[in-house]
Design an enzyme around this catalytic site. Structure first.
Site, short mmCIF file in Angstrom:
data_model
loop_
_atom_site.label_atom_id
_atom_site.label_comp_id
_atom_site.label_asym_id
_atom_site.label_seq_id
_atom_site.Cartn_x
_atom_site.Cartn_y
_atom_site.Cartn_z
N HIS A 142 47.45 46.41 50.27
CA HIS A 142 47.89 45.01 50.21
C HIS A 142 49.18 44.82 51.01
O HIS A 142 49.30 43.89 51.80
CB HIS A 142 48.10 44.59 48.75
CG HIS A 142 48.73 43.24 48.60
ND1 HIS A 142 48.06 42.07 48.90
CD2 HIS A 142 49.97 42.86 48.18
CE1 HIS A 142 48.87 41.03 48.68
NE2 HIS A 142 50.03 41.48 48.25
N GLU A 208 46.08 36.39 42.99
CA GLU A 208 46.36 37.80 43.26
C GLU A 208 45.71 38.61 42.15
O GLU A 208 45.99 38.39 40.97
CB GLU A 208 47.87 38.06 43.34
CG GLU A 208 48.49 37.44 44.57
CD GLU A 208 49.92 37.88 44.83
OE1 GLU A 208 50.65 38.18 43.86
OE2 GLU A 208 50.31 37.94 46.02
N GLU A 210 45.51 41.41 39.92
CA GLU A 210 46.49 42.40 39.46
C GLU A 210 46.17 42.83 38.04
O GLU A 210 45.41 42.19 37.33
CB GLU A 210 47.92 41.80 39.45
CG GLU A 210 48.40 41.28 40.79
CD GLU A 210 49.91 41.02 40.83
OE1 GLU A 210 50.65 41.60 40.01
OE2 GLU A 210 50.34 40.22 41.68
N ASP A 242 48.09 36.54 39.43
CA ASP A 242 49.42 36.11 39.80
C ASP A 242 49.31 35.02 40.88
O ASP A 242 49.39 35.30 42.07
CB ASP A 242 50.21 37.32 40.31
CG ASP A 242 51.67 37.00 40.53
OD1 ASP A 242 52.20 36.14 39.80
OD2 ASP A 242 52.28 37.61 41.43
N GLN A 249 55.31 30.26 50.10
CA GLN A 249 55.83 31.63 50.17
C GLN A 249 56.34 31.95 51.58
O GLN A 249 57.42 32.49 51.76
CB GLN A 249 54.71 32.61 49.77
CG GLN A 249 55.12 34.07 49.72
CD GLN A 249 53.95 34.99 49.33
OE1 GLN A 249 52.84 34.51 49.05
NE2 GLN A 249 54.18 36.28 49.31
MN MN Z 1 51.93 39.34 42.63
#
Ligand code: MN
Length: 427
Positions: A142, A208, A210, A242, A249
């Site tokens: 990632h 995301e 996770e 997430d 971002q």
């Molecule tokens: Mn994250």
């Protein structure tokens, strides 16, 4: 005290389907709201939610040292604070009570009615009061993919990455359990080719894939946790979506890292699967080269073979599998993350949550975010209804699942399922 709850021979007198994530060997911990609006701590076997507060009141935990109201609370923080011995004793006792050969509760209809609920009749809550949330960035695949896209394909990994489990302090106020919808966030972005930023709905909302671990009280301020002891302070794990606004971002993250692009929502699966239940699935992680500094060196297998998948369901449509990955791809282990986190004396409390970072695997079908799957929107994904996605559309539902499986037993997390709504509007 051995972990008798993990015995693969055990069978419950409660019905458990063969493909259930929650056989009697799992015994996760969560918090739920009953139809009578009672909040209680519970566990799950098959599709039954079990009220541990009621079990305690009915004296089924006799002989285990617990405070009187241990399970009659709306968070697991106190139970987690009690430490490993208590977690083990309670899991073992639950396994004993619900095992086929034990008739005590099985034959007590009145007690069964008080203790056992159909899962459909309860509403899952956040399992812990999360004081602090840290998100790591520990998947090499990632970090390499994102580095290549956001910065420089030739130097995708920054020089610190192979030496430090990189992370940032996230926001706990917007962590929510599965099934709570999320609004598309507003934010400041710089459109491609524009010279000035604008403010509006994010155009690149992403998930995301996770996992996260929940800690117990680990240290006092100033006290680092040695790598070899770190696992003792990890209670269990959940799935974590997430949520991320990629356009926000990209514009905001320099130089201090993620901020509003990440803090609008983080969704977790509601049952904490204990590290003890995951123990049979321990496996070797990736080889670490260069060797980590001494304080980050750990012995033995540090990874867990947890299969992960993420699907997207458009409004009224069917589920589309987007990617499958595995927790074992993580370059930095949870022990190393927790050790690094406390190496400066930072205090870690019961109920703190630490995210793994997006877990991408080595192949394009194992990437854990739309950012990577569509390579920054360049290669849209075609869904079964013929529509395309570069990122997540309004009213799409993102579903993450995770489970471990060997010849004897399947231990899973269930799912974290979240619908993305249009931007918030005051009613
Ligand atoms: Mn994250």
């Amino acid at each position: 005290m051995p972990i008798t709850a993990n015995n693969p021979e055990l069978k419950s007198w409660l019905k458990v389907s063969a493909d259930s994530d929650f056989p009697i060997q799992n015994i996760p911990f969560g918090v739920f709201l009953t139809k009578e609006h009672v909040v209680t701590i519970g566990t799950r076997i098959g599709d039954y939610a079990i009220d541990l507060g009621a079990l305690q009141q009915l004296n089924y935990f006799e002989g285990i040292e617990l405070t009187d109201d241990m399970f009659m609370q709306d968070t697991l923080n106190d139970f987690i604070s009690d430490g490993k011995r208590t977690w083990r004793a309670v899991r073992n006792r639950i396994a004993e009570l619900f095992c086929e050969s034990n008739e005590t509760l099985q034959k007590n209809e009145k007690h069964r009615e008080i203790v056992i609920f159909n899962l459909d009749d309860v509403e899952m809550q956040l399992p812990v009061l999360i004081g602090d949330y840290t998100d790591f960035y520990s998947s090499k695949e990632h970090a390499t993919n994102v580095g290549a896209m956001f910065r420089d394909p030739d130097n995708a990994l920054l020089p610190n990455w192979l030496h430090i489990p990189v992370g940032y302090h996230g926001r706990s106020s917007t962590i929510i359990p599965s099934d709570i919808p999320v609004h598309r966030p507003m934010g400041q972005t710089l459109a491609p080719d524009a010279t000035n930023p604008t403010f509006g709905p994010s155009k690149r909302v992403d998930f995301e894939l996770e996992t996260a671990f929940i800690t117990t009280d680990a240290n006092i301020m100033g006290e680092p946790i040695p790598a070899g002891e770190a696992e003792d302070y990890i209670f269990g794990m959940v799935l974590l979506n997430d949520w991320s606004a990629r356009d926000v971002q990209k514009w905001e993250y320099v130089p201090l890292g993620p901020f509003l692009a990440k803090s609008f929502a983080s969704s977790i699966s509601p049952w904490i699967v204990t590290m003890e239940a995951l123990e049979p699935f321990r496996t070797a992680g990736p080889k670490q080269d260069p060797e980590p500094l001494d304080y980050l060196k750990v012995e033995g297998d540090q990874a867990f073979d947890i299969k992960l998948e993420v699907s997207l369901k458009p409004e009224g449509g069917e589920e589309n599998l987007l990617a499958t990955s595995n927790f074992k791809y993580m370059y930095w282990s949870m022990s190393q993350q927790l050790t690094h986190h406390t190496s400066n004396g930072c205090r870690v409390n019961s109920g703190d949550m630490m995210g793994s970072g997006t877990i991408s695997g080595p192949t394009p079908d194992s990437f854990g975010s739309m950012l990577e799957l569509t390579w920054g929107g360049k290669n849209p994904i075609k869904l079964s209804d013929g529509t395309e996605r570069k990122f997540i559309d309004d009213n799409d539902t993102v579903i993450m699942r995770g489970y471990c499986k060997n010849d004897e037993v399947r231990i899973g997390f269930g799912e974290v399922c979240t619908k993305l709504l249009p931007p918030y509007q005051k009613k």
